[in-house]
Structures are given as structure tokens and as C-alpha cells.
Design an enzyme around this catalytic site. Structure first.
Site, mmCIF file in Angstrom:
data_model
loop_
_atom_site.group_PDB
_atom_site.id
_atom_site.type_symbol
_atom_site.label_atom_id
_atom_site.label_comp_id
_atom_site.label_asym_id
_atom_site.label_seq_id
_atom_site.Cartn_x
_atom_site.Cartn_y
_atom_site.Cartn_z
ATOM 1 N N ILE A 239 -21.784 -29.896 -26.196
ATOM 2 C CA ILE A 239 -20.783 -30.708 -26.923
ATOM 3 C C ILE A 239 -20.949 -32.172 -26.081
ATOM 4 O O ILE A 239 -20.756 -32.185 -24.855
ATOM 5 C CB ILE A 239 -19.545 -30.367 -27.008
ATOM 6 N N HIS A 240 -21.125 -33.371 -26.806
ATOM 7 C CA HIS A 240 -21.098 -34.732 -26.201
ATOM 8 C C HIS A 240 -20.525 -35.730 -26.980
ATOM 9 O O HIS A 240 -20.534 -35.771 -28.044
ATOM 10 C CB HIS A 240 -22.432 -35.030 -25.680
#
Length: 398
Positions: A239-240
Site C-alpha cells: 500500500i502506498h
């Protein structure tokens, strides 16, 4: 919302339960300390003189071991040399009257002393026996020695924790903690079941199985031979943006930036808010490189560069204020001193004091505020402190 009022009740859920603990280190003591928190009488059997070897790990808690202080409050210490038949007879007499036996001795040690579940439960069918070991009571790894770091390695934890160049262990005893938690919950379940059936049970908890359960996300992510999550230090692997980001405006003694903010985005609404109110680049929300988490993750270096360029012009306080205004989850990178003084723990009155051989020590109340009862927070014992009183109860002497 009004705070939860402390209970005025003098009873606790496990006040009627006696636990005998053949324990050392962390996994079993962490389990039994939580049983003691709920009121159980926990009798900890220790070697005469030296006691649990965790007592000697360090002297950082005002002369006591940090590990031992953490997991051994509210217990009675019974000093026995189990190689001496008279001492072993005391233990067997004690277990014959107990509700629960918890042990994490070396594989096969209890069986050699006649303290295995089958033998004990033949004389005390209501007894609940919980064995905690590295790999379980059967299988090819049954007799293999196990310590926390070794289980972290066997369970694949090290393969997804650390930097791309170097795997890292957990900073706490995560495999021991996992096993202790499952032992604790299994014992509570067994006590409830005994109320229905009148029968005790045998519980076999494996550190490997406990930590492997906690590896569920990376295991399913790498299912059917797919590539596993990469090691990304403190950043999320998939996740970013989700992780630490340097902030400008604060310099150390050598001119280095020392501000770091931890932030995390979970959905597309938050991504739009982040672009508009934190980066102040609303058009970035429509950039095809970043239109979904999968795209942002694939192009994380480009996005990270944009974020760091923006944050370099701001102080930590300014970045935090923007994140709060946009309702983006964020946190400080606290050290241990920060946690001791954490304002939220102080505001919720989560600290109390427990007695110890070194005097009063601060102790964190167990997680979960209760209105039905107050947790037991009794002293940390000296080695063999309760030997004489326990022998007197049994009508025995050494």
C-alpha cells in the site's frame, strides 16, 4: 463520551482457578500472567536459588530483569529442584488439586517426570494441561530446540521484515507473545468447556503455528508460487503511500533533517484528500500513474519523490496539521521514552504501580477497560518467596 467507571466488585473471573506454571522465558509466563490479571492464583515453580533464567537476562528495571518484570507480576514463587524425588512429590501433590498446568519446558521433560497430560489427567480428569513448545508435541520437528528468533525465521517472518538488503527480527519477542496469547485464549476456552462437560483437556500450542497464523496476509499474497511481499523497512509492502516520510524545517546538529512523519492512505477518497489538502496538488489525484493503489504501488518511487519534495518545505508541525485537516491517518515516530510519557496513556489512566523486590514499579494495566471487575496487579515475587506457605497448605515439608 464519559470515561468507564472502575468496578467496585471484589471478585474477578478466575478467582476460583489455581494454575501451576512450569515456565521460563516469555511464552508461558506471558500466558499465565494474563490468567493472574483475571484473578487466577498462579504458582510459578522455579529452580532454587537462581529461579527462572529470565531473571538474569538484564538488570534494566531498577536492578531487575526487564523481561521478568513484564510477565511475572501477581504470581507466587515455589522453589523446587525437580530432580529430587521429595520435591517432585510436592509438585505432583500440588497439580493433583490444580485446575490448570502450563509448561514450556524442553521437549519430553514433563513426560520423563510423569507430568504428561495423559498421566496427570488420569488422576485429575478436570485438569487442563497446556503444553507450549516450539513446534508441537509431534511431527519431525518435535524435539528441535526453539527460541523466538529461530521461530521468526522458520515462520517466514524474517523474509518480509527489514530492508531490501537485510532481513530484520522483530524488536520484541513476537513468536513468544503469539504463542502466549494462543495458550491464554485456549485455556479460557477450555475452562468454559469444562463448565459444560466437567472434563478438562490437553492443549498443545506451537510457537511455529502461532506465528504462522499471524503471517496470513503475506502467505496468501504469495499463494500458488506468486512473488512474496518485498521488504520495505517501515513502509508498507503493498500500500502506498503508507510509511515514514522525512520532513524539512528541522535540522540536527550536523544539519541533517530529523523530522519524520508516519502516514497511511487506505482508499481513493483519502488519496484525493491527500492531494488536495496535504500536497496542495489537486490535479495529481487524476494522474494515471496514481489512479489506484496498485498504480501508486507500482510507481511508488515517483510518488515518494513528489511527497518528499513537498514535505521538504514544511516543518513536522505543518505537515501534521495538513494531515489532520485532511483526516489522513498519521502518527509520531516515538521512542521508548515517548511511550512512557504518551499523553493518551496518561489521559486514560493506563498506568499503575506494582510491588517488587526492587520496590514499587510502574505497570501498564491490561488492555481493555472493564466495568465488571478490576484487574489483579499484585507484586512480582522473589525466588521461592512462597515456598513455605505453599508447603504448609499441602501439609508437606522439604
Amino acid at each position: 463520551m464519559p470515561s468507564i467507571a472502575p468496578s467496585t466488585s471484589t471478585t474477578r473471573p478466575l478467582d476460583h482457578i489455581t494454575v501451576v506454571a512450569l515456565e521460563h522465558a516469555i511464552a508461558a509466563p506471558f500466558c499465565t500472567r494474563q490468567l493472574a490479571d483475571l484473578g487466577a492464583r498462579v504458582i510459578k515453580v522455579e529452580r532454587p536459588g537462581t529461579g527462572d533464567f529470565a531473571r538474569a537476562y538484564d538488570q534494566r528495571a531498577r536492578g531487575l530483569s526487564s523481561h521478568f518484570v513484564w510477565v511475572n507480576r501477581s504470581k507466587e514463587s515455589l522453589a523446587l529442584d525437580l530432580k529430587v524425588p521429595q520435591h517432585l512429590a510436592v509438585l505432583k501433590a500440588l497439580v493433583a488439586k490444580a485446575d490448570v498446568l502450563v509448561q514450556n519446558l524442553a521437549p519430553g521433560a514433563t513426560a520423563r517426570m510423569g507430568l504428561d497430560a495423559a498421566t496427570l489427567r488420569a488422576h485429575n480428569p478436570r485438569l487442563i494441561v497446556c503444553d507450549i513448545s516450539g513446534y508441537g508435541n509431534d511431527g519431525p520437528y518435535r524435539d528441535k530446540k526453539a527460541y523466538d528468533l529461530l521461530i521468526q525465521s522458520e515462520a517466514g517472518y524474517l523474509s518480509v521484515t527489514g530492508t531490501p538488503e537485510q532481513p530484520s527480527k522483530s524488536g520484541n519477542s513476537i513468536a513468544d507473545i503469539a504463542a502466549g496469547m494462543y495458550a491464554y485464549s485456549n485455556i479460557l476456552s477450555a475452562l468454559l468447556q469444562r463448565e459444560k462437560t466437567g472434563e478438562g483437556s490437553h492443549i498443545d500450542v506451537s510457537m511455529l503455528e502461532a506465528l504462522t497464523e499471524w503471517m496470513g496476509f503475506p502467505m496468501y499474497y504469495a499463494m500458488d508460487g506468486a512473488s512474496p511481499p518485498t521488504r520495505n523497512a517501515a513502509a508498507h509492502a503493498t500500500i502506498h503511500p503508507y510509511g515514514p516520510f522525512q520532513v524539512g524545517g528541522q535540522l540536527g546538529v550536523h544539519g541533517e533533517h530529523i523530522g519524520t512523519v508516519m502516514l497511511g492512505l487506505q482508499n481513493e477518497r483519502e488519496w484525493v484528500q491527500f492531494c488536495q489538502h496535504v500536497l496542495v496538488q489537486p490535479t495529481l489525484a487524476g494522474d494515471p500513474r496514481f489512479h489506484s493503489n496498485a498504480q501508486r504501488n507500482d510507481n511508488r518511487l515517483d510518488l515518494q519523490s513528489i511527497i518528499l519534495d513537498t514535505f521538504a518545505q514544511l516543518t513536522l508541525e505543518q505537515v501534521t496539521e495538513r494531515l489532520e485537516r485532511a483526516q489522513i491517518a498519521n502518527a509520531r515516530m516515538n521512542n521508548m521514552a515517548d511511550v512512557w510519557a504518551h499523553p493518551q496513556l496518561q489521559a486514560r489512566q493506563r498506568w499503575t504501580q506494582v510491588a517488587s523486590p526492587a520496590g514499587e514499579l510502574p505497570a501498564l494495566l491490561p488492555p481493555g477497560r472493564q466495568t465488571a471487575f478490576n484487574y489483579r496487579m499484585d507484586p512480582i515475587p522473589q525466588v521461592g518467596e512462597h515456598t513455605a506457605s505453599i508447603l504448609s497448605e499441602l501439609g508437606m515439608c522439604l
